[in-house]
Design a protein around this motif. Structure first.
Motif, PDB file in Angstrom:
ATOM      1  N   ASN A 101     -19.415  -4.574 -17.563  1.00  0.00           N
ATOM      2  CA  ASN A 101     -19.859  -3.710 -16.259  1.00  0.00           C
ATOM      3  C   ASN A 101     -18.958  -3.688 -15.113  1.00  0.00           C
ATOM      4  O   ASN A 101     -19.482  -3.401 -13.935  1.00  0.00           O
ATOM      5  CB  ASN A 101     -21.244  -4.259 -15.630  1.00  0.00           C
ATOM      6  N   LYS A 102     -17.606  -3.733 -15.381  1.00  0.00           N
ATOM      7  CA  LYS A 102     -16.691  -3.766 -14.136  1.00  0.00           C
ATOM      8  C   LYS A 102     -15.608  -2.655 -14.483  1.00  0.00           C
ATOM      9  O   LYS A 102     -15.328  -2.268 -15.692  1.00  0.00           O
ATOM     10  CB  LYS A 102     -16.167  -5.159 -14.006  1.00  0.00           C
ATOM     11  N   LEU A 103     -15.043  -2.288 -13.221  1.00  0.00           N
ATOM     12  CA  LEU A 103     -13.897  -1.367 -13.465  1.00  0.00           C
ATOM     13  C   LEU A 103     -12.903  -1.992 -12.341  1.00  0.00           C
ATOM     14  O   LEU A 103     -13.238  -1.896 -11.156  1.00  0.00           O
ATOM     15  CB  LEU A 103     -13.935   0.120 -13.387  1.00  0.00           C
ATOM     16  N   ASP A 104     -11.406  -2.218 -12.619  1.00  0.00           N
ATOM     17  CA  ASP A 104     -10.496  -2.684 -11.735  1.00  0.00           C
ATOM     18  C   ASP A 104      -9.572  -1.795 -11.757  1.00  0.00           C
ATOM     19  O   ASP A 104      -9.160  -1.247 -12.814  1.00  0.00           O
ATOM     20  CB  ASP A 104     -10.165  -4.131 -12.110  1.00  0.00           C
ATOM     21  N   TRP A 105      -8.799  -1.343 -10.649  1.00  0.00           N
ATOM     22  CA  TRP A 105      -7.891  -0.369 -10.602  1.00  0.00           C
ATOM     23  C   TRP A 105      -6.969  -0.674  -9.275  1.00  0.00           C
ATOM     24  O   TRP A 105      -7.559  -1.145  -8.175  1.00  0.00           O
ATOM     25  CB  TRP A 105      -8.264   0.951 -10.533  1.00  0.00           C
ATOM     26  N   SER A 106      -5.862  -0.033  -9.128  1.00  0.00           N
ATOM     27  CA  SER A 106      -4.849  -0.227  -7.862  1.00  0.00           C
ATOM     28  C   SER A 106      -4.537   1.127  -7.661  1.00  0.00           C
ATOM     29  O   SER A 106      -4.237   2.143  -8.391  1.00  0.00           O
ATOM     30  CB  SER A 106      -3.727  -1.113  -8.241  1.00  0.00           C
ATOM     31  N   GLU A 107      -4.304   1.423  -6.161  1.00  0.00           N
ATOM     32  CA  GLU A 107      -3.889   2.468  -5.777  1.00  0.00           C
ATOM     33  C   GLU A 107      -2.423   2.239  -4.903  1.00  0.00           C
ATOM     34  O   GLU A 107      -2.924   1.760  -3.715  1.00  0.00           O
ATOM     35  CB  GLU A 107      -4.864   3.329  -5.006  1.00  0.00           C
ATOM     36  N   GLY A 108      -1.410   2.314  -5.328  1.00  0.00           N
ATOM     37  CA  GLY A 108      -0.170   1.903  -4.754  1.00  0.00           C
ATOM     38  C   GLY A 108      -0.191   0.524  -4.823  1.00  0.00           C
ATOM     39  O   GLY A 108      -0.586  -0.435  -5.695  1.00  0.00           O
ATOM     40  N   ASN A 157      -5.586  -2.885  -4.136  1.00  0.00           N
ATOM     41  CA  ASN A 157      -6.524  -3.410  -5.300  1.00  0.00           C
ATOM     42  C   ASN A 157      -7.883  -3.130  -5.288  1.00  0.00           C
ATOM     43  O   ASN A 157      -8.163  -3.639  -3.929  1.00  0.00           O
ATOM     44  CB  ASN A 157      -6.136  -4.715  -5.787  1.00  0.00           C
ATOM     45  N   TYR A 158      -8.523  -2.716  -6.199  1.00  0.00           N
ATOM     46  CA  TYR A 158      -9.961  -2.297  -5.865  1.00  0.00           C
ATOM     47  C   TYR A 158     -10.759  -2.889  -7.168  1.00  0.00           C
ATOM     48  O   TYR A 158     -10.242  -2.996  -8.234  1.00  0.00           O
ATOM     49  CB  TYR A 158     -10.310  -0.948  -5.717  1.00  0.00           C
ATOM     50  N   SER A 159     -12.063  -2.972  -7.063  1.00  0.00           N
ATOM     51  CA  SER A 159     -12.836  -3.465  -8.160  1.00  0.00           C
ATOM     52  C   SER A 159     -14.255  -3.106  -7.778  1.00  0.00           C
ATOM     53  O   SER A 159     -14.579  -3.240  -6.719  1.00  0.00           O
ATOM     54  CB  SER A 159     -12.590  -5.067  -8.403  1.00  0.00           C
ATOM     55  N   ILE A 160     -14.871  -2.527  -8.791  1.00  0.00           N
ATOM     56  CA  ILE A 160     -16.324  -2.046  -8.766  1.00  0.00           C
ATOM     57  C   ILE A 160     -16.927  -2.935  -9.818  1.00  0.00           C
ATOM     58  O   ILE A 160     -16.747  -3.074 -10.851  1.00  0.00           O
ATOM     59  CB  ILE A 160     -16.468  -0.756  -8.788  1.00  0.00           C
ATOM     60  N   THR A 161     -18.422  -3.052  -9.466  1.00  0.00           N
ATOM     61  CA  THR A 161     -19.246  -3.599 -10.532  1.00  0.00           C
ATOM     62  C   THR A 161     -20.416  -2.711 -10.588  1.00  0.00           C
ATOM     63  O   THR A 161     -21.303  -2.294  -9.495  1.00  0.00           O
ATOM     64  CB  THR A 161     -19.870  -4.864  -9.818  1.00  0.00           C
ATOM     65  N   ILE A 162     -20.662  -2.071 -11.733  1.00  0.00           N
ATOM     66  CA  ILE A 162     -21.554  -0.946 -12.024  1.00  0.00           C
ATOM     67  C   ILE A 162     -22.902  -1.734 -12.175  1.00  0.00           C
ATOM     68  O   ILE A 162     -23.225  -2.648 -13.143  1.00  0.00           O
ATOM     69  CB  ILE A 162     -21.186  -0.243 -13.345  1.00  0.00           C
ATOM     70  N   PRO A 163     -24.071  -1.032 -11.687  1.00  0.00           N
ATOM     71  CA  PRO A 163     -25.385  -1.619 -11.628  1.00  0.00           C
ATOM     72  C   PRO A 163     -25.896  -1.700 -13.404  1.00  0.00           C
ATOM     73  O   PRO A 163     -25.588  -0.599 -14.135  1.00  0.00           O
ATOM     74  CB  PRO A 163     -26.145  -0.702 -11.070  1.00  0.00           C
TER      75      PRO A 163
END
Length: 320
Positions: free
Chosen positions: A73-80, A83-89
């Motif tokens: 249920n997660k997606l991690d990524w970076s923009e330059g 760093n970001y991370s989201i947790t999908i319900p």
């Protein structure tokens, strides 16, 4: 098992198992396992064997294909350098619903600094991701608990800029490999089922393909069910567990009920006859005994010849 060698000794017994009747721990909210105790133990005679087979089963497609318990249920990524991370319900998503949810969460996380477009091609079953920025984006699909298989990506990080697009390198799998249920009987042993994950004997009684229609009930009625011979000669209780491919990953039915009907049959276990292999063993033993005797006689002959030679040599010396 082969019924050419076995014959039924008595009538079969049908176990009508309802999940709501099973005994389970209070902490179990999955409603995927439990046990019940028989009023009287079922016991076989020494020359009998018991078998089990699924007659039919009814299951609700009530579990979430994406959830924290399934660790997808997660997606991690970076923009330059960011760093970001989201947790999908937790929920039961199709690919379009999932990508819309991901777009919303990404926009909330990066405050709209970069926007992404997710386009699903039903013909190829692939997903294309594009960006509106020249900033290098890296989707970290190799991180734990990634939703990558839903999006059709393998276990490696992928990069993206506005001058390129990112296309799935594997099929979009909205089931995340949860495309079959496995009925297991943990307290009954057998030597007839082998599981590829371990190469060892397994407690699986049946594998059930999952109907993709969510929030509905589906029925399993095998025309020729596998009949499993069990090693137990007595049954006083039955444990049952419904899992995915991994034995430790139980199906979270969200307290919805299911039913399974299992037939128990009794067969005569024929006496094993002496086979040619046993007869050959006896012949080999006789042959070895014969060879040993021949060798013993040969040793005696050789010893006698040596003694005669010594006597002749002694007589020759004395005559000189």
């Amino acid at each position: 098992m082969s019924h050419n060698l076995y014959r039924k000794t008595q009538g079969s017994i049908l176990f009508c198992i309802r999940s709501r009747d099973l005994i389970r721990s209070n902490s179990d909210t999955t409603n995927s396992s439990g046990h019940f105790t028989l009023f009287d133990a079922i016991t076989t005679s020494p020359d009998e064997v018991m078998t089990l087979k699924i007659i039919n089963a009814t299951f609700p497609n009530s579990w979430y294909n994406l959830s924290s318990s399934s660790k997808n249920n997660k997606l991690d990524w970076s923009e330059g350098a960011n760093n970001y991370s989201i947790t999908i319900p937790d929920g039961s998503y199709d690919i379009n619903e999932l990508t819309e949810q991901i777009k919303t969460l990404i926009n909330d996380a990066n405050s709209g600094a970069i926007t992404y477009t997710f386009t699903y091609n039903e013909i190829t079953n692939k997903l294309t991701i594009t960006s509106n920025s020249s900033t290098l984006t890296t989707f970290k699909f190799s991180n734990d608990n990634s939703c990558r298989r839903f999006l059709g990506f393998s276990n490696e990080d992928k990069t993206l800029t506005s001058s390129s697009s990112l296309i799935s390198d594997r099929a979009v799998d909205i089931t995340d490999t949860q495309n079959s249920l496995y009925i297991r009987l943990p307290n009954l042993t057998n030597s007839r089922v082998v599981e590829s994950s371990s190469g060892r004997y397994s407690n699986i009684l049946a594998q059930i393909p999952v109907d993709l229609s969510r929030n509905t009930f589906f029925v399993y009625e095998p025309p020729n069910p596998f009949e499993m011979e069990i090693s137990n000669n007595s049954i006083s209780s039955i444990e049952i567990s419904i899992t995915f491919q991994d034995e430790n990953e139980r199906v979270h039915f969200n307290r919805a009920d299911w039913e399974v009907n299992i037939e128990l049959s009794f067969y005569h276990r024929p006496q094993r006859k002496k086979n040619k292999l046993q007869l050959s063993g006896q012949m080999i033993n006789k042959y070895n005994e014969f060879v040993d005797k021949q060798k013993e006689q040969l040793d005696r002959k050789q010893n006698l010849e040596r003694m005669m030679k010594l006597v002749k040599e002694k007589q020759t010396v004395e005559s000189q």
